[in-house]
Enzyme design. Sequence first.
Site: not given
Length: 284
Positions: A167, A235
């Site tokens: 990811k 983030k």
Amino acid sequence: MKVGFIGLGVMGRPMALHLQAAGHELHVWARRPQSAEGLPATVCATPAELGRACAVVFTVITSSADVEGVALGPDGLIEGMAPGSVLVDCSTIAPDVARRIAGRLGEKGIHLLDAPVSGGAQGAIDATLAIMAGGDAAVLERVRPLLECLGKRIVHVGPNGAGQVAKACNQMIMVAAIQAAAEAMRLAGAAGVDCGKVRQALAGGSAASRVLDVMGERMVRRDFAAGIEARLHHKDYGLVLQAAHASGVPLPLTAVVGQQLNALMAQGWGQDDTASLLRVLELT
């Protein structure tokens, strides 16, 4: 099957509804009770209570600390889930945190799949998410029918943590492509050329991509309302750069894009779409 779900935001709510629509009995826990309103589900008082009710629990929540708290904290899933049950964490968190959670759950005989997803809100709505899974391959096969309710491409990447590494790679490429689209639109606009026509021309050649289609169109229309909020990509880039620092891997392009995301956040645009990277370029 009784299936638990925690994280009923822009991604999680449609994912939970797909599981319920497939005939599974849905149980949920929500930090904000209003997020569970209108769901055809049993609302549990704590993650532990939800864990006691379900053989498989999904989580889609924001940060590493949030996932760790829900899984391992007081009244957490670890206090309710039975040996042999499975936590499928579809959040985007640090790989080392995924490994730590897997280790703690494993002491109780509970399995973890770190299974972050890509495809955005529309992919969640359409059940076309890409799912990149880390963990035991046999456990993945057990829950594959559930994952097939959510996505079209399900890949076992490797052991726990590997899904999160995949990811991170996904986010590196995708957000760098958004930055490239923003720079192209900025250059076209500064040259007095119609940005919409440029995007249309590029879409027929080697620069064609889903990012150019979706994010480029938002830039042309100057529609910066959030699809996925830019603060989440900010983030994620923090996680990528942490991992790169820990392993000594140079990521020069990623570092520059990370600085552009910092500038976006400094302008107070974190709750807007990441297409706002165009507006960052327009500041200078």
